[in-house]
Design a protein around this motif. Structure first.
Motif, PDB file in Angstrom:
ATOM      1  N   UNK A  18       1.870   2.232   0.957  1.00 53.39           N
ATOM      2  CA  UNK A  18       0.976   2.016   0.222  1.00 53.39           C
ATOM      3  C   UNK A  18       1.186   2.786  -1.068  1.00 53.39           C
ATOM      4  N   UNK A  19       1.603   4.127  -0.966  1.00 52.57           N
ATOM      5  CA  UNK A  19       2.124   4.966  -2.221  1.00 52.57           C
ATOM      6  C   UNK A  19       3.313   4.228  -2.832  1.00 52.57           C
ATOM      7  N   UNK A  20       4.205   3.220  -2.272  1.00 58.35           N
ATOM      8  CA  UNK A  20       5.080   2.731  -2.858  1.00 58.35           C
ATOM      9  C   UNK A  20       4.501   1.565  -3.780  1.00 58.35           C
ATOM     10  N   UNK A  21       3.599   0.892  -3.160  1.00 63.34           N
ATOM     11  CA  UNK A  21       2.984  -0.277  -3.860  1.00 63.34           C
ATOM     12  C   UNK A  21       2.007  -0.096  -4.875  1.00 63.34           C
ATOM     13  N   UNK A  22       1.157   0.872  -4.628  1.00 59.79           N
ATOM     14  CA  UNK A  22      -0.139   0.962  -5.465  1.00 59.79           C
ATOM     15  C   UNK A  22       0.016   2.165  -6.410  1.00 59.79           C
ATOM     16  N   UNK A  23      -0.174   1.779  -7.545  1.00 60.33           N
ATOM     17  CA  UNK A  23       0.005   2.862  -8.680  1.00 60.33           C
ATOM     18  C   UNK A  23      -1.436   3.539  -8.585  1.00 60.33           C
ATOM     19  N   UNK A  24      -2.518   3.098  -8.152  1.00 61.68           N
ATOM     20  CA  UNK A  24      -4.002   3.611  -8.421  1.00 61.68           C
ATOM     21  C   UNK A  24      -3.852   4.687  -7.283  1.00 61.68           C
ATOM     22  N   UNK A  25      -3.305   4.422  -6.127  1.00 60.87           N
ATOM     23  CA  UNK A  25      -3.345   5.308  -5.024  1.00 60.87           C
ATOM     24  C   UNK A  25      -2.444   6.582  -5.337  1.00 60.87           C
TER      25      UNK A  25
END
Length: 263
Positions: A18-25
């Motif tokens: 998720x860190x790789x995909x989600x800027x918000x995260x």
């Protein structure tokens, strides 16, 4: 004996994906992902705090002493590693690290005549990575991103910059904040634009200077043009009237470096 992860359902693996995909995260957690031995080495040299380092024993190239790492070190299976990495040439290492606040106030210059690159609203990770590589090659004093449209801890930027995101001194801010900062530090603003401009070959860049470049499609905003010490262009002899932003920046930067070496 290190903990071994062999399932994609592991909570840490899910979080990493998720860190790789989600800027918000990345922004809310203050964490991001580093892939590759070279990139990880640069991040460690820049004193980034590591949370976890995941190693695939089947691939790992021992260029980093794992026992010296001040964080949790885990082993993962080759199948998991191949699912969570984008490149095959990573040396068998991927890590989760804490991001840094890239504020103007944290910039420090070791010279009285700093040379700075300012990029206004760059969006494509490949262009940002190329700008960072050029800045590293020239050992610029700082790279400043105005009105960023892309999270600088985006994995694509780390990859395209081949880790020079960590070797450059970087800050972000609004156009107004950056102009105020440059003026406060008596740094001359050279805005790269076609309108009402002179050839960069006619200018001297040996004093404190900031080159400001915009995107190929939109160019620089009027605010930069109106506040610039000089507006400069790169003369074109063909039919096109613009270059890729990283190419333009490289031409200007290395002309400044040439002048400084000969001054």
């Amino acid at each position: 004996m290190r903990k071994h992860i062999s399932s994609l359902s592991n909570p840490l693996i899910k979080h990493l994906l998720l860190l790789q995909k989600k800027s918000r995260l990345r922004k809310t957690s203050g964490e991001f992902v580093i892939e590759g031995i070279q990139e990880l080495t640069y991040a460690m040299e820049a004193r980034y705090s590591l949370k976890q380092v995941l190693v695939c024993p089947d691939i790992f190239e021992e260029d980093i002493s794992l026992d010296a790492l001040d964080c949790e070190v885990l082993e993962i299976s080759k199948a998991v590693f191949e699912k969570i990495t984008y490149r095959s040439s990573t040396g068998g290492v991927i890590a989760v690290a804490d991001s840094k606040e890239l504020t103007l106030e944290k910039l420090k210059f070791e010279t009285k005549s700093p040379l700075i690159l300012v990029a206004e609203a760059p969006e494509k990770p490949g262009n940002i990575g190329a700008l960072l590589r050029t800045s590293d090659a020239a050992r610029l004093d700082a790279v400043i991103i105005a009105n960023p449209k892309t999270d600088l801890y985006n994995p694509n930027i780390i990859r395209s910059s081949v880790g020079t995101l960590f070797t450059n001194s970087i800050a972000t801010g609004t156009t107004s904040e950056i102009i105020d900062y440059l003026k406060k530090h008596n740094i001359q603003i050279f805005a790269a634009a076609l309108q009402d401009s002179s050839s960069y070959l006619e200018e001297a860049f040996t004093g404190p200077a900031a080159f400001v470049v915009g995107t190929e499609h939109e160019g620089l905003s009027e605010h930069w043009r109106s506040e610039a010490y000089k507006i400069i262009n790169i003369p074109m002899e063909g039919k096109v009237d613009s270059l890729n932003v990283s190419v333009s920046a490289a031409i200007l930067i290395f002309e400044a470096k040439r002048q400084r070496l000969n001054s």
